[in-house]
Design an enzyme around this catalytic site. Sequence first.
Site, short mmCIF file in Angstrom:
data_model
loop_
_atom_site.label_atom_id
_atom_site.label_comp_id
_atom_site.label_asym_id
_atom_site.label_seq_id
_atom_site.Cartn_x
_atom_site.Cartn_y
_atom_site.Cartn_z
N THR A 20 -8.59 13.07 -1.17
CA THR A 20 -8.12 14.36 -0.54
C THR A 20 -8.79 15.32 -2.04
O THR A 20 -8.42 15.18 -3.03
CB THR A 20 -6.76 14.59 -0.50
OG1 THR A 20 -6.32 13.86 0.55
CG2 THR A 20 -6.37 15.92 -0.26
N HIS B 217 -4.11 5.56 8.41
CA HIS B 217 -3.34 6.08 7.12
C HIS B 217 -2.11 5.38 7.19
O HIS B 217 -1.11 6.22 7.94
CB HIS B 217 -3.62 7.41 6.67
CG HIS B 217 -3.28 7.22 5.24
ND1 HIS B 217 -2.39 6.70 4.36
CD2 HIS B 217 -3.59 8.69 4.39
CE1 HIS B 217 -2.53 7.13 3.15
NE2 HIS B 217 -2.78 8.39 3.03
N TYR C 236 3.35 8.63 3.56
CA TYR C 236 3.13 9.52 4.86
C TYR C 236 3.79 9.06 6.11
O TYR C 236 4.39 8.13 6.21
CB TYR C 236 1.85 10.02 4.91
CG TYR C 236 1.09 10.46 3.82
CD1 TYR C 236 1.67 12.00 3.33
CD2 TYR C 236 0.22 9.92 2.94
CE1 TYR C 236 1.40 12.57 2.18
CE2 TYR C 236 -0.29 10.57 1.63
CZ TYR C 236 0.42 11.85 1.43
OH TYR C 236 -0.18 12.34 0.35
#
Length: 364
Positions: free
Chosen positions: A28, A177, A182
């Site tokens: 990211t 992911h 997350y």
Amino acid sequence: MKQQISLFTPAQMGAITVPNRVFMAPLTRNRANSDGTPWEKSALYYAQRASAGLIITEATQIDPLGKGYIKTPGIHEPEHIEGWKTITRAVHAAGGRIFLQLWHVGRIRHSSIEPKGEAPVAPSAKKADAQTFTEKGFEPTSEPRALSKDEIAALVKEYAASARAAIDAGFDGVELHSANGYLLNQFLHSGSNDRDDEFGGSIENRMRFPLQALDAIIAEIGADRVGVRTSPLGEANDVPEENPKALYEAYHGELDKRKIAYLHSIEGFPGNDESNEKAELIKSVRKAWTGFYIANGGYDKATASKAIEEGHADAVAFGRDFISNPDLPIRLANDAELTKANQETFYGGDEKGYTDYPFATLGR
Ligand code: FNR
């Protein structure tokens, strides 16, 4: 005589052939446009790194509420697909291969992030002891609300639609992911999932949503273009797990049954201490997977070569070294010196620390 496999031996991985086993980890960089289209300069950034056996993109949200940090890209609008096309074309023109990492942050979100004012969604209404990157810098995450069963079913469809969108945008495949605390990881781990329906409680129940999402993606684009990322140590973003060995033996085993292109595991996190216990856990859950395995987390040329030679890994993903060495495979092959990454330009900013890292001048 059996040929010795090295970091530089080509391999077949699902539907694609990779020319080497030095992969670029998902990173990211918080430089996307505010509408979720990738920044124009990202085409150059990724094309510079096309010598990677495989590039895995920065995490990319599948849904507006899947966004947890400012300036991260999406793959849920037609404009996002158009934006990503410029990147996949540039990487392919430079001779590379690229997978899109499909992301939903779940409760790792601040309600000031677009869409503004909306609470994060999660398995349970349980706030994470974690931070996210907002307009004001790092801020604590907001109180989430629990997803309904209908919303989970809708998200399963969104995962599949995002995988289709990725293929339409020219990607060679997608990485689901399910790591780093997350949404899917929040469902997997006991510390973030208090549900008492079929999505919580037993390991089988906690794996249900991630596997439904995976199966929907497989039905849409085929197992040989799908990889999954896991983080069995659960060290990022406050996702404690009561029995990681049992959970990841079961989860990696389920992934194995599906014959997906690869499993990509974060085996350690930079800065965290390494213990024998952690190494044993990684070794034991690794065994439940028999396909192409990508190892990640603090590797260098020597440890990566050893992992490949000993058959622990089929490829190694490099994160920080790929930020600062666009030609990392070439440098490793030639034992050229590596440039050190500047942490100050990791998240947000402009070309500085993004497209301006030098290429090696080998023997010139
Ligand atoms: C990351 N990491 C990461 N992981 C992931 O699954 N999706 C992502 O978008 C990101 N973003 C990200 C940004 C930055 C700046 C860093 C440093 C890390 C984790 C990354 O993929 C990798 O697991 C770690 O960097 C460890 O590998 P290295 O750097 O030790 O090779």
